[in-house]
Design a protein around this motif. Sequence first.
Motif, PDB file in Angstrom:
ATOM      1  N   TYR A 101       1.066  -0.877   0.085  1.00 52.55           N
ATOM      2  CA  TYR A 101       0.012   0.025   0.103  1.00 52.55           C
ATOM      3  C   TYR A 101       1.326   1.193  -0.317  1.00 52.55           C
ATOM      4  CZ  TYR A 101       0.860   1.294   4.661  1.00 52.55           C
ATOM      5  OH  TYR A 101       1.332   2.185   5.738  1.00 52.55           O
ATOM      6  N   SER A 102      -0.232   2.121  -0.228  1.00 52.64           N
ATOM      7  CA  SER A 102       1.420   3.693  -0.943  1.00 52.64           C
ATOM      8  C   SER A 102       0.407   4.319  -0.469  1.00 52.64           C
ATOM      9  CB  SER A 102       0.930   4.301  -2.050  1.00 52.64           C
ATOM     10  OG  SER A 102       1.082   5.420  -1.845  1.00 52.64           O
ATOM     11  N   VAL A 103       0.545   4.785   1.172  1.00 53.93           N
ATOM     12  CA  VAL A 103      -0.344   6.102   2.157  1.00 53.93           C
ATOM     13  C   VAL A 103      -1.002   7.247   1.250  1.00 53.93           C
ATOM     14  CG1 VAL A 103       0.073   8.039   3.924  1.00 53.93           C
ATOM     15  CG2 VAL A 103       1.311   5.844   4.533  1.00 53.93           C
ATOM     16  N   GLN A 104       0.162   7.948   0.015  1.00 54.91           N
ATOM     17  CA  GLN A 104       0.107   8.880  -0.484  1.00 54.91           C
ATOM     18  C   GLN A 104      -1.521   8.688  -1.730  1.00 54.91           C
ATOM     19  OE1 GLN A 104       2.816  10.342  -3.586  1.00 54.91           O
ATOM     20  NE2 GLN A 104       2.352  12.511  -3.720  1.00 54.91           N
TER      21      GLN A 104
ATOM     22  N   ASP B 221      -8.640  -5.310   1.509  1.00 55.52           N
ATOM     23  CA  ASP B 221      -7.495  -6.189   1.727  1.00 55.52           C
ATOM     24  C   ASP B 221      -6.611  -5.496   2.575  1.00 55.52           C
ATOM     25  OD1 ASP B 221      -5.970  -7.669   1.035  1.00 55.52           O
ATOM     26  OD2 ASP B 221      -5.045  -6.902  -0.875  1.00 55.52           O
ATOM     27  N   MET B 222      -6.820  -5.112   3.668  1.00 58.57           N
ATOM     28  CA  MET B 222      -5.674  -4.500   4.439  1.00 58.57           C
ATOM     29  C   MET B 222      -4.810  -5.423   5.446  1.00 58.57           C
ATOM     30  SD  MET B 222      -6.464  -2.094   7.690  1.00 58.57           S
ATOM     31  CE  MET B 222      -6.406  -0.662   7.355  1.00 58.57           C
ATOM     32  N   TRP B 223      -3.523  -5.905   4.993  1.00 61.99           N
ATOM     33  CA  TRP B 223      -2.585  -6.776   5.779  1.00 61.99           C
ATOM     34  C   TRP B 223      -2.203  -6.004   6.479  1.00 61.99           C
ATOM     35  CZ3 TRP B 223      -1.360 -11.406   3.382  1.00 61.99           C
ATOM     36  CH2 TRP B 223      -2.541 -11.821   2.468  1.00 61.99           C
ATOM     37  N   SER B 224      -1.559  -4.668   7.310  1.00 65.60           N
ATOM     38  CA  SER B 224      -1.292  -4.256   8.326  1.00 65.60           C
ATOM     39  C   SER B 224      -1.768  -4.059   9.189  1.00 65.60           C
ATOM     40  CB  SER B 224       0.606  -3.945   7.645  1.00 65.60           C
ATOM     41  OG  SER B 224       0.455  -2.412   6.705  1.00 65.60           O
ATOM     42  N   THR B 225      -1.687  -3.281  10.378  1.00 58.64           N
ATOM     43  CA  THR B 225      -1.767  -2.786  11.394  1.00 58.64           C
ATOM     44  C   THR B 225      -1.345  -0.879  10.532  1.00 58.64           C
ATOM     45  OG1 THR B 225      -0.138  -3.217  12.697  1.00 58.64           O
ATOM     46  CG2 THR B 225      -2.450  -4.255  13.235  1.00 58.64           C
ATOM     47  N   LYS B 226      -0.212  -1.121  10.910  1.00 60.35           N
ATOM     48  CA  LYS B 226       0.236   0.688  10.401  1.00 60.35           C
ATOM     49  C   LYS B 226      -0.368   1.205   9.085  1.00 60.35           C
ATOM     50  CE  LYS B 226       4.274   2.626   8.770  1.00 60.35           C
ATOM     51  NZ  LYS B 226       4.416   3.470   8.248  1.00 60.35           N
TER      52      LYS B 226
ATOM     53  N   VAL C 193      -3.808   6.359   8.328  1.00 63.70           N
ATOM     54  CA  VAL C 193      -5.197   6.747   7.682  1.00 63.70           C
ATOM     55  C   VAL C 193      -6.451   7.110   8.233  1.00 63.70           C
ATOM     56  CG1 VAL C 193      -8.066   5.805   6.569  1.00 63.70           C
ATOM     57  CG2 VAL C 193      -5.534   4.925   6.346  1.00 63.70           C
ATOM     58  N   ARG C 194      -5.984   6.384  10.112  1.00 62.00           N
ATOM     59  CA  ARG C 194      -7.178   6.519  11.424  1.00 62.00           C
ATOM     60  C   ARG C 194      -6.760   8.122  11.600  1.00 62.00           C
ATOM     61  NH1 ARG C 194      -9.999   8.710  13.691  1.00 62.00           N
ATOM     62  NH2 ARG C 194     -10.726   7.357  15.403  1.00 62.00           N
ATOM     63  N   ARG C 195      -5.803   8.760  12.013  1.00 55.04           N
ATOM     64  CA  ARG C 195      -6.259  10.072  12.524  1.00 55.04           C
ATOM     65  C   ARG C 195      -6.338  10.926  11.357  1.00 55.04           C
ATOM     66  NH1 ARG C 195      -0.081   8.500  10.956  1.00 55.04           N
ATOM     67  NH2 ARG C 195       0.820   9.395   9.557  1.00 55.04           N
TER      68      ARG C 195
ATOM     69  N   THR D 147      -9.687  -8.447   5.520  1.00 57.60           N
ATOM     70  CA  THR D 147      -8.178  -8.448   5.658  1.00 57.60           C
ATOM     71  C   THR D 147      -8.662 -10.473   5.498  1.00 57.60           C
ATOM     72  OG1 THR D 147      -6.134  -8.347   7.076  1.00 57.60           O
ATOM     73  CG2 THR D 147      -8.349  -8.365   8.196  1.00 57.60           C
ATOM     74  N   ARG D 148      -8.047 -10.872   5.548  1.00 58.32           N
ATOM     75  CA  ARG D 148      -7.415 -11.856   5.523  1.00 58.32           C
ATOM     76  C   ARG D 148      -6.575 -12.150   7.337  1.00 58.32           C
ATOM     77  NH1 ARG D 148      -4.657 -14.100   0.343  1.00 58.32           N
ATOM     78  NH2 ARG D 148      -5.495 -12.618  -1.504  1.00 58.32           N
ATOM     79  N   LEU D 149      -6.775 -11.394   8.262  1.00 54.99           N
ATOM     80  CA  LEU D 149      -5.657 -11.011   9.463  1.00 54.99           C
ATOM     81  C   LEU D 149      -6.271 -10.366  10.325  1.00 54.99           C
ATOM     82  CD1 LEU D 149      -2.255 -10.026   8.049  1.00 54.99           C
ATOM     83  CD2 LEU D 149      -2.933 -12.776   7.827  1.00 54.99           C
ATOM     84  N   GLN D 150      -6.775 -11.487  11.458  1.00 53.42           N
ATOM     85  CA  GLN D 150      -7.547 -12.017  12.341  1.00 53.42           C
ATOM     86  C   GLN D 150      -7.085 -11.179  13.211  1.00 53.42           C
ATOM     87  OE1 GLN D 150      -8.773 -14.994  14.475  1.00 53.42           O
ATOM     88  NE2 GLN D 150      -9.756 -13.897  16.080  1.00 53.42           N
ATOM     89  N   ASP D 151      -5.515 -10.282  12.968  1.00 51.31           N
ATOM     90  CA  ASP D 151      -5.445  -9.757  14.135  1.00 51.31           C
ATOM     91  C   ASP D 151      -5.414  -8.149  14.185  1.00 51.31           C
ATOM     92  OD1 ASP D 151      -3.898 -10.251  12.132  1.00 51.31           O
ATOM     93  OD2 ASP D 151      -1.864 -10.101  13.170  1.00 51.31           O
ATOM     94  N   VAL D 152      -5.303  -7.898  12.800  1.00 50.92           N
ATOM     95  CA  VAL D 152      -5.530  -6.997  11.770  1.00 50.92           C
ATOM     96  C   VAL D 152      -6.955  -6.528  12.068  1.00 50.92           C
ATOM     97  CG1 VAL D 152      -5.343  -5.285   9.611  1.00 50.92           C
ATOM     98  CG2 VAL D 152      -3.606  -7.427  10.126  1.00 50.92           C
TER      99      VAL D 152
END
Length: 898
Positions: A236-239, A285-290, A295-297, A312-317
């Motif tokens: 992903y790209s923040v921009q 399709d989120m893969w990371s908490t980062k 985006v949250r802020r 997401t595919r990841l439960q912790d995310v």
Amino acid sequence: MAYAAVASVSETLSLILNHHQYAVFLDQKRRLRSLHQHLKFLRAFLEDFPDKAIHLEGRIRDAATEAEDIIEHLLSEEIRSWSSTGGGGGRPRTVHPSPHRTANSISRRLQKMCQQLPKAAEVVGSIVEEVMGIKNSLGAVQDPQVLTHSSPPTTSSTALVPTKKYDQKIDAMVGFEEDLLATKTRLYGGSSKLEFIPIYGMGGIGKTTLARNAYGDSLIVEHFDIRAWLTVSQDYSVQQMLFALVDSIKPFNEKFDGEKHSYEQMSEQVYKSFKGRRYLVVLDDMWSTKAWDDVRRILPDDSNGSRIIITTRLQDVAAYADSSSPLHEMRFMDVDQSWILLRQKVFNEQHCPAELESTGMMIARSCKGLPLAIVVIAGILKTVSQTQASWEDIAKKVNLAVSAKDEQFGRILSLSYTHLPHHLRPCFLYMGCFPEDYEIHVSKLVQLWMAEGFMKPSVSKSFEEGAEEYLEDLVKRSLVLVNRRKSNGKIKSCSVHDLVRDLCIRKAREEKFVLYALDRYVDRILPKPIKDQHRLSIPRSTMLLFQNIFTPTIRTALYFQHCRLFPSSLKGFRLLRVLDAQKVTVMKFPAEVLELFHLRYLAFTRGYDDLCIPASISKLENLQTLFIYPYGGDNAFYSAICFQAEIWRMAQLRHLVFFMLDPLPSPCPRSFALENLQTLALLLNFRCSERIGQIFPSLKKLGLIYGKDRVLNWEFYGLHNLVHLHQLEKLKISMPISSWESHSPTWIPESRVPLWEKLAFPRMLKKLTLGGFMLSQQDMATIGSLPNLHVLKLRRCSFRGGKWETTEGEFAQLKFLKIESTNLKHWVTDSSHFPTLERLLLYHCPELYEIPNVIGEIPTLELIEVKSWDEFLGNSAKRIKQEQEDSGNECLRVRILK
């Protein structure tokens, strides 16, 4: 990839044998003709007997590739030799050999390379003998020499009726109706505080489909003030996520242009625009908490019922955003649900034959409840005969695929590849060249396929039409997803599911089809695997990487990273056919490109300064597509591109797009004709001569701009001669607008230029876009009389007297009408005047308070979309919708954008 290799070298040989004479091949003509026939024979064998060619595919691919490498290297040396021995940097369109310059007088280097050609042809011949033995045993032998005088093969295709779908593709939620209801309930019900709806599960289980159905639901659309869809993915790209959020606020702040502002400024503007408004944001399709932290802020919490969906595919995310929010886990379908989905995908609304039901249930059960696997298998079943034997054969292969514990679903997806006809395989594998979750524009994809040599010649349709049919076939097989469709129902953009893309990449590597350079350190691992590779895809890296790669076999280079440098080592890629450097900004035309004789596709972005294209660009006589993109959008208006008349000597050109030019030199010679040119845009102050139809006999798309230093007498430009473009289907004519006006939703009547009384358009025209003109009743009547017009867009035009009155018989085929930023005040019409209209878009018409009620009575109308600061027009659209619902018509949708 045997078929792609054979098709490519066959096309190269066709050009040599039919269009050009090269000294280096004077004593090789007989061998080249024989090789050409052998390759046509092998191509037909791969198409007609794919199952019998499996054990030979690797040998056929390697032999064809080696032959093409030798031939194209010889051509490159020939061109370089000509330039260094009196060619003056150029070369005639056809090289006519002289007694003083024959194959015996060429360099020793060329002679050594020529000696390799008989060996390569010998290898191909030995394979042909083997294939003839196989065909003899099948009773289907045909001597390859018989093909010599045969007509060009035609492209077989399945008749396809495009679905009339204009919004983002929404799949039916078979088996997940309860999931959809629960998600919608959480979206517009419950607490007023900001809530998170995490959806998780394995790839292909339907997470994105569930989110997409909820996101596009009509009640949800009306409930939220702002909606934004962000596809995150692994890379992903923040921009890019920020740009997606900026795009979602355009209806509220059209003056804000994200490309002109910093990250901090865009973040602040998004926060301000979301502040106080109820919004729905999907992070797909989120893969990371980062990624969530990034985006949250930016998103405010105003306790007004805003919602955020995360897939997401990841439960912790999924749990990271808010540990108190219940997770929505997507589960596998049961056998009954699987069979219902499979049956629906194969037969649509039709009945399934009773003899196929038990086998169909067996196939559905073998898919283990994974929706994506079911959909892909359904795509295979739709292409085979509807017999019990065919279905039982598929059932056996599915069972075999899932017998292994590891990668069982990958094995299921692999079946879709093995059931592809050979002519579709390279097109499918090419989808893996694009980054994950990349939206692929079909017009570009088609041109890339052509440049690669994937398309077969046909007497009944153009290469472009054939490529569009190939794509529709891949969609029908559920291997490609439709993102957007055009107003005529054709695919505008597409993508592939992550799991399908993984399949493309895996098969592409097995077939030596493409090489991926993933980061700036790739040069540490490249030296060994790059030897036999032909395609290079660079999703994220610096341009310095290109200088660390040297291989004489690369034919394709695709860049997906913005950069302001241009590779200075292009001379190491003498066989390059495709150079897609759209993301690369150049300040001056790169001279290295002129050495790429085999180049067929060239795209790059120009900087702010004026750009001069040298006359020697005509050396690229194989070039089919040339795109020069503007840097910075509207800012590019102040820079120019200068071309010489030699541009008209490039006979193979099919698509020529420059985006804002100084006037091009007129093509004057009476014998001149660019017979292949189909797209020409955007030309500034272009004069259309009486011979324009003879000069551009195949032109289908034309873009013209008038304004800078314009001549006030319209007849000077001869636009009435456009009527001679008998194949023209799309036409755009506009007057440029000032930078301040581009952000204003109001109309400026004094800035409009009146069209002239001798206005004439070709009768084949299907799409017309006009911008910045004053339109009279006669002008609109002329436009309305076009018998094939499907799409009409009027942007920043004004109606004389603010009135538009239609009459019976006009706009007989019009399906899409968009009127934007005009002074239209009185619209007098009847439902019978637009008998086939499907979509009506009215954007920023400040003086139009009411839409004629009769518009709602058009039987084909599907959507009325209004964008206005004034509520009157929106209320008028809502009244029409209510009247239609009261009369039993629930098909009409009304969308109000503020």
